[in-house]
Motif scaffolding. Structure first.
Motif, PDB file in Angstrom:
ATOM      1  N   CYS A 109      73.283  22.306  56.107  1.00  0.00           N
ATOM      2  CA  CYS A 109      72.874  23.097  57.266  1.00  0.00           C
ATOM      3  C   CYS A 109      71.358  23.068  57.402  1.00  0.00           C
ATOM      4  N   VAL A 130      69.494  25.311  58.660  1.00  0.00           N
ATOM      5  CA  VAL A 130      68.894  26.635  58.530  1.00  0.00           C
ATOM      6  C   VAL A 130      68.968  27.154  57.109  1.00  0.00           C
ATOM      7  N   CYS A 131      70.188  27.200  56.542  1.00  0.00           N
ATOM      8  CA  CYS A 131      70.387  27.851  55.240  1.00  0.00           C
ATOM      9  C   CYS A 131      70.636  26.866  54.103  1.00  0.00           C
ATOM     10  N   GLN A 132      70.669  25.584  54.411  1.00  0.00           N
ATOM     11  CA  GLN A 132      70.857  24.527  53.405  1.00  0.00           C
ATOM     12  C   GLN A 132      72.250  24.537  52.773  1.00  0.00           C
ATOM     13  N   LYS A 133      73.208  25.233  53.387  1.00  0.00           N
ATOM     14  CA  LYS A 133      74.588  25.188  52.900  1.00  0.00           C
ATOM     15  C   LYS A 133      75.292  23.958  53.452  1.00  0.00           C
ATOM     16  N   CYS A 148      76.028  25.273  59.374  1.00  0.00           N
ATOM     17  CA  CYS A 148      77.231  25.850  58.790  1.00  0.00           C
ATOM     18  C   CYS A 148      77.864  26.765  59.832  1.00  0.00           C
ATOM     19  N   CYS A 169      75.576  29.985  60.677  1.00  0.00           N
ATOM     20  CA  CYS A 169      74.351  29.620  61.394  1.00  0.00           C
ATOM     21  C   CYS A 169      74.654  29.058  62.784  1.00  0.00           C
TER      22      CYS A 169
END
Length: 434
Positions: free
Chosen positions: A17, A19-22, A38, A41
């Motif tokens: 992702c 934004v959140c790196q997931k 994700c 997000c």
């Protein structure tokens, strides 16, 4: 260029992702650089843009998806935030992300709905398992059909439940969603799609059917025929939207300013109009025979003609017709015009100079047509039609029809103007009895 196009089809490495790196699940081709998100997000980043078309990673490729499948909802009022007066239980149930079993349940719902809706003996057989999920609204919740310039969407809409909240259809309109009906609305059109349709219709000559077919192709290029059909709703809402825009542009914001004949359209800006572009105190009584600039300056020049291509069939249910702007535009007020035609006798005269079609067809009967054409009067210099001057022909281009058009023109903002020059292709016959 081809190499770049192929690279854009693949997910970025690493597939996380933005934004959140997931783990990245959804990507949005409508966003700049088509970022990967994700589920959480994707909802947050698309609250300002709820009508973007997104794609979901399946493990092998990106397939078309929809923002409502990621759990995105529209909240009316409070700047798009959830209403504080809504029950906590409702917020929890509605705002929770769709669980892992959502796709399986939705796939079964899609199959059941598709089998019931498709008539196998009338349409080509379709593989139910291959119908995209984003074309069917999830069952069990109240999803609205929203038509935007990006296509047809399904979205769960939560109304404001405060004590002083507006009615539901007014809340939708305040969110730039125009409902197709005011009682229990289920189909909405964004302001953007209505403006785009009117521009296409005026500039490109795009019909309503062709425009909606384009939206279906944008929604699904593989199954455009499975997209929800809202063609008739589009036509009805577009007519209402056009009248609302005319009322806004003309300054009619409340019932204290009543509409009069031709108030919703504009006339030629260059022609003399006392009180608008000519001072009411100006001396307008100048004789044009003197052939001076001052004498022609305040003279109205008119051109009259008919159009036999603008035919109109008889209405099947005339009592169901609703007049949105009868007499407030270029067309004359219908009830008064019909009374005038019934009370005015028509005398048929044979042309002495030429067998004009307008005269020879003046008494012909056209049983299937309610109108055989239209007649109008316009500014001869600039081609602007006069407001409240376009009349229907019922038996060809009769003189009494054009008399009604000319009479309305001579009464349109002519205070102080004494001289008029009129051009007409059958003036040889028309001016005899004028």
């Amino acid at each position: 260029f081809l190499h770049i196009l192929l690279e854009l089809e693949a997910p970025p490495l690493p597939r996380i992702c933005k934004v959140c790196q997931k783990d990245g699940v959804y990507r949005c081709p409508d966003c700049m650089h088509q970022p990967l998100f994700c589920t959480d997000c994707c909802q947050v980043m698309h609250k300002p843009n709820p009508f973007h078309r997104i794609q979901q990673w399946t493990g092998d490729f990106f397939e078309d998806s929809a923002l409502h499948m990621s759990g995105l909802q529209l909240h009316l009022g409070h700047g798009g935030a959830p209403c504080p007066s809504a029950s906590a239980n409702e917020q929890e149930t509605s705002c929770s992300p769709m669980g892992p079993g959502f796709l399986d349940n939705a796939r079964h719902n899609v199959q059941d709905t598709a089998i019931d809706s498709l008539a196998m003996d009338e349409v080509e057989w379709e593989d139910i398992d291959n119908i995209p999920l984003h074309l069917r609204p999830p069952l069990g919740s109240k999803y609205l059909t929203i038509v935007d310039v990006t296509g047809v969407h399904f979205m769960l809409v939560r109304a404001c439940q405060c004590v002083n909240a507006e009615s539901y259809h007014m809340q939708l309109f305040c969110s730039k969603l125009c409902p197709s009906t005011f009682t229990r609305p289920s189909t909405m059109f964004t302001f953007a799609v209505l403006d785009d349709f009117l521009r296409d219709n005026v500039e490109c000559g795009t019909s309503g059917r062709n425009y909606y077919n384009k939206l279906c192709w944008m929604t699904s290029s593989v199954f455009p025929h499975l997209v929800a059909d809202r063609y008739w709703e589009l036509l009805q809402v577009a007519w209402q939207w056009w009248v609302l825009r005319l009322l806004k542009w003309s300054g009619f914001h409340d019932k204290t300013h009543w509409l009069t004949e031709g108030d919703l359209v504009l006339f030629c800006m260059a022609c003399p109009q006392p009180g608008i572009n000519v001072s009411p105190a100006a001396d307008l009584d100048q004789n044009p025979i003197r052939l001076t600039f001052q004498s022609w300056k305040y003279t109205r020049t008119l051109v009259m003609d008919g159009n036999f291509k603008a035919e109109h069939m008889h209405e099947r249910h005339p009592d169901n017709q609703v007049w949105l702007m009868d007499g407030h535009g270029f067309m004359v007020t219908n009830p008064q015009y019909q009374e005038y035609l019934k009370a005015t006798p028509h005398i048929m005269e044979k042309s002495t100079c030429n067998n004009h079609k307008a005269i020879s067809q003046a008494s012909m009967s056209w049983g299937k047509l309610n109108s055989t054409g239209v007649g109008a009067t316009a500014c001869a210099w600039h081609g602007y039609f006069y407001p409240h001057s376009v009349v229907d022909f019922h038996k060809g281009e009769r003189q009494l029809n054009m008399d009604y058009s000319l009479a309305n023109v001579l009464g349109y903002n002519m205070t102080g103007i004494k001289h008029v020059v009129c051009f007409y292709d059958i003036n040889c016959m028309y001016m005899k009895n004028l």
